[in-house]
Design a protein around this motif. Structure first.
Motif, PDB file in Angstrom:
ATOM      1  N   LEU A 198       8.636  -1.262   4.492  1.00 32.40           N
ATOM      2  CA  LEU A 198       9.325  -1.687   3.271  1.00 32.40           C
ATOM      3  C   LEU A 198       9.404  -3.209   3.183  1.00 32.40           C
ATOM      4  O   LEU A 198       9.281  -3.776   2.096  1.00 32.40           O
ATOM      5  N   GLU A 199       9.592  -3.845   4.311  1.00 37.86           N
ATOM      6  CA  GLU A 199       9.617  -5.312   4.344  1.00 37.86           C
ATOM      7  C   GLU A 199       8.296  -5.881   3.851  1.00 37.86           C
ATOM      8  O   GLU A 199       8.257  -6.941   3.213  1.00 37.86           O
ATOM      9  N   ASN A 200       7.203  -5.166   4.125  1.00 36.89           N
ATOM     10  CA  ASN A 200       5.868  -5.598   3.683  1.00 36.89           C
ATOM     11  C   ASN A 200       5.522  -5.071   2.288  1.00 36.89           C
ATOM     12  O   ASN A 200       4.356  -5.074   1.891  1.00 36.89           O
ATOM     13  N   LYS A 201       6.559  -4.604   1.569  1.00 38.10           N
ATOM     14  CA  LYS A 201       6.435  -4.181   0.161  1.00 38.10           C
ATOM     15  C   LYS A 201       5.503  -2.974  -0.024  1.00 38.10           C
ATOM     16  O   LYS A 201       4.789  -2.862  -1.022  1.00 38.10           O
ATOM     17  N   ASN A 202       5.503  -2.084   0.952  1.00 39.33           N
ATOM     18  CA  ASN A 202       4.734  -0.855   0.836  1.00 39.33           C
ATOM     19  C   ASN A 202       5.582   0.240   0.191  1.00 39.33           C
ATOM     20  O   ASN A 202       6.819   0.202   0.229  1.00 39.33           O
ATOM     21  N   LYS A 203       4.909   1.228  -0.362  1.00 36.77           N
ATOM     22  CA  LYS A 203       5.581   2.438  -0.832  1.00 36.77           C
ATOM     23  C   LYS A 203       5.489   3.478   0.278  1.00 36.77           C
ATOM     24  O   LYS A 203       4.410   3.769   0.771  1.00 36.77           O
ATOM     25  N   VAL A 204       6.633   4.048   0.649  1.00 41.11           N
ATOM     26  CA  VAL A 204       6.684   4.939   1.804  1.00 41.11           C
ATOM     27  C   VAL A 204       7.261   6.295   1.406  1.00 41.11           C
ATOM     28  O   VAL A 204       8.253   6.373   0.674  1.00 41.11           O
ATOM     29  N   GLU A 238       0.839  -1.199   0.000  1.00 46.81           N
ATOM     30  CA  GLU A 238       0.000   0.000   0.000  1.00 46.81           C
ATOM     31  C   GLU A 238       0.875   1.250   0.000  1.00 46.81           C
ATOM     32  O   GLU A 238       2.095   1.183   0.181  1.00 46.81           O
ATOM     33  N   ASN A 239       0.241   2.402  -0.210  1.00 47.26           N
ATOM     34  CA  ASN A 239       0.924   3.682  -0.085  1.00 47.26           C
ATOM     35  C   ASN A 239       0.847   4.140   1.370  1.00 47.26           C
ATOM     36  O   ASN A 239      -0.234   4.175   1.956  1.00 47.26           O
ATOM     37  N   CYS A 240       1.998   4.507   1.924  1.00 49.11           N
ATOM     38  CA  CYS A 240       2.076   4.866   3.346  1.00 49.11           C
ATOM     39  C   CYS A 240       2.791   6.201   3.506  1.00 49.11           C
ATOM     40  O   CYS A 240       3.681   6.543   2.722  1.00 49.11           O
ATOM     41  N   LEU A 241       2.411   6.923   4.553  1.00 48.25           N
ATOM     42  CA  LEU A 241       3.023   8.216   4.837  1.00 48.25           C
ATOM     43  C   LEU A 241       3.495   8.249   6.282  1.00 48.25           C
ATOM     44  O   LEU A 241       2.756   7.889   7.193  1.00 48.25           O
ATOM     45  N   VAL A 242       4.742   8.677   6.475  1.00 52.11           N
ATOM     46  CA  VAL A 242       5.334   8.819   7.795  1.00 52.11           C
ATOM     47  C   VAL A 242       5.570  10.309   8.042  1.00 52.11           C
ATOM     48  O   VAL A 242       6.234  10.972   7.243  1.00 52.11           O
ATOM     49  N   ILE A 243       5.021  10.838   9.142  1.00 47.79           N
ATOM     50  CA  ILE A 243       5.110  12.273   9.447  1.00 47.79           C
ATOM     51  C   ILE A 243       5.829  12.433  10.783  1.00 47.79           C
ATOM     52  O   ILE A 243       5.422  11.842  11.786  1.00 47.79           O
ATOM     53  N   LEU A 244       6.905  13.242  10.801  1.00 47.62           N
ATOM     54  CA  LEU A 244       7.798  13.269  11.955  1.00 47.62           C
ATOM     55  C   LEU A 244       7.970  14.665  12.527  1.00 47.62           C
ATOM     56  O   LEU A 244       8.022  15.651  11.788  1.00 47.62           O
ATOM     57  N   ASN A 245       8.097  14.700  13.854  1.00 47.61           N
ATOM     58  CA  ASN A 245       8.237  15.971  14.558  1.00 47.61           C
ATOM     59  C   ASN A 245       8.996  15.739  15.863  1.00 47.61           C
ATOM     60  O   ASN A 245       8.657  14.842  16.634  1.00 47.61           O
ATOM     61  N   GLN A 278      18.945   6.896   2.707  1.00 45.87           N
ATOM     62  CA  GLN A 278      19.689   5.716   2.282  1.00 45.87           C
ATOM     63  C   GLN A 278      18.776   4.542   1.955  1.00 45.87           C
ATOM     64  O   GLN A 278      19.166   3.632   1.220  1.00 45.87           O
ATOM     65  N   MET A 279      17.563   4.574   2.480  1.00 41.78           N
ATOM     66  CA  MET A 279      16.584   3.535   2.153  1.00 41.78           C
ATOM     67  C   MET A 279      15.818   3.860   0.879  1.00 41.78           C
ATOM     68  O   MET A 279      14.913   3.127   0.488  1.00 41.78           O
ATOM     69  N   GLY A 280      16.178   4.985   0.236  1.00 41.55           N
ATOM     70  CA  GLY A 280      15.531   5.365  -1.016  1.00 41.55           C
ATOM     71  C   GLY A 280      14.176   6.011  -0.832  1.00 41.55           C
ATOM     72  O   GLY A 280      13.354   6.012  -1.761  1.00 41.55           O
ATOM     73  N   ILE A 281      13.942   6.600   0.331  1.00 38.26           N
ATOM     74  CA  ILE A 281      12.644   7.195   0.647  1.00 38.26           C
ATOM     75  C   ILE A 281      12.653   8.673   0.281  1.00 38.26           C
ATOM     76  O   ILE A 281      13.585   9.411   0.610  1.00 38.26           O
TER      77      ILE A 281
END
Length: 318
Positions: free
Chosen positions: A194-200, A172-179, A220-223
């Motif tokens: 990423l292990e579960n083949k999601n797009k992040v 699935e498409n996933c979004l990570v938001i950080l603060n 480095q993880m290509g995100i």
């Protein structure tokens, strides 16, 4: 039917289960061990009641404290330090799970009252070390960097709420938001997605500190990373969620920040899975001291061990 126990225990099914709570009649999962006549648990792959009945004469498997070598200390800014710690091989693999944390204690301290819960930023299982970021701001953390060794106790697992949705999100498409400093928990989250083949993709809030150590690891993880003023550009996030049909969001920030993100997400769709950083006070990590207890829908929950629904938790905040 009465009230059903919907709590999920982060330790259930692990080698640290049954724990002291199970033998004292305070088990988070098992209603039978709490004295009720019927079972109302949500199955987590193990019957804790059966385990207790069959293992009454066995000692409880407790987390051990290890004196570990500090391999590297790097000052990030005033009172903020990146630390690399060599840890035993028998626990390093367990510390790569999303939400993993350890209790750190300065080498010169003997009492457990000095234990400080610290999120694991990253793990190297081959070389058996963990990376953490600590803020030197009190008696528990100020002296840690003064020694070449540190006491490490763990692993602990409940540094993130909503791990079930995280673990069950695939392709699935996933979004990570950080603060803020909660961003350190993102590395293990992203690796699992990423292990579960999601797009992040990742959004950093421009109005807070951005740790280069975290940012570089994500790159480095290509995100793909965007740096956005979350408080002023809420439409940017909502448009991204809608346009990309995002199915999972992780918000790593303080409680107020996470609530802002929840409101943005829910305006798009309440069906989007939401996971958040656990920012509650944690002292013992075992559900014994009660410092982490929160009340959700009238029910007391030990937030150091109980997996709490992210939305239900945030809705209790004023």
């Amino acid at each position: 039917m009465g009230n059903v126990n919907i709590q999920s225990c982060a330790d259930a099914g692990s080698k640290y289960c049954p724990c002291h709570l199970a033998y004292s009649g305070d088990c988070i999962k098992c209603s039978l061990l709490r004295g009720k006549k019927t079972c109302d648990c949500v199955w987590q792959g193990v019957c804790i009641y059966s385990e207790v009945q069959h293992n009454k004469n066995l000692s409880i498997c407790e987390r051990q404290e290890h004196l570990c070598k500090i391999a590297q200390v790097k000052k990030i800014e005033e009172d903020l330090f990146f630390i690399k710690i060599q840890v035993p091989k028998n626990i390093v693999g367990e510390l790569k799970s999303p939400g993993a944390y350890v209790l750190l204690k300065s080498k010169d301290k003997n009492s457990d009252i000095f234990n400080a819960p610290i999120s694991v930023m990253d793990v190297n299982t081959q070389e058996s070390y963990i990376e953490v970021v600590i803020k030197s701001m009190g008696i528990k953390t100020k002296s840690i960097i003064n020694f070449d060794e540190v006491w490490v106790k763990g692993p602990y697992y409940n540094g993130v709420f909503g791990t079930r949705g995280l673990n069950n999100t695939n392709q699935e498409n996933c979004l990570v938001i950080l603060n803020g400093l909660s961003q350190v928990s993102a590395i293990n989250i992203i690796k699992k997605l990423l292990e579960n083949k999601n797009k992040v993709e990742v959004i950093f809030n421009s109005q807070s500190i951005i740790l280069e150590e975290v940012k570089n690891k994500i790159q480095q993880m290509g995100i793909n990373i965007s740096i956005v003023n979350v408080f002023e550009d809420k439409n940017f996030i909502s448009d991204y969620l809608s346009r990309n049909n995002v199915k999972f969001v992780y918000s790593g920030g303080c409680n107020n920040f996470n609530k802002i993100i929840m409101n943005i997400v829910d305006e798009v769709s309440e069906d989007i899975k939401l996971s958040i950083s656990n920012n509650n006070l944690i002292c013992c990590g075992e559900g014994i001291c009660g410092a982490c207890t929160v009340r959700i829908n009238g029910e007391k929950m030990k937030s150091c061990k109980s997996q709490i629904d992210s939305r239900e938790f945030l809705k209790t905040l004023k």
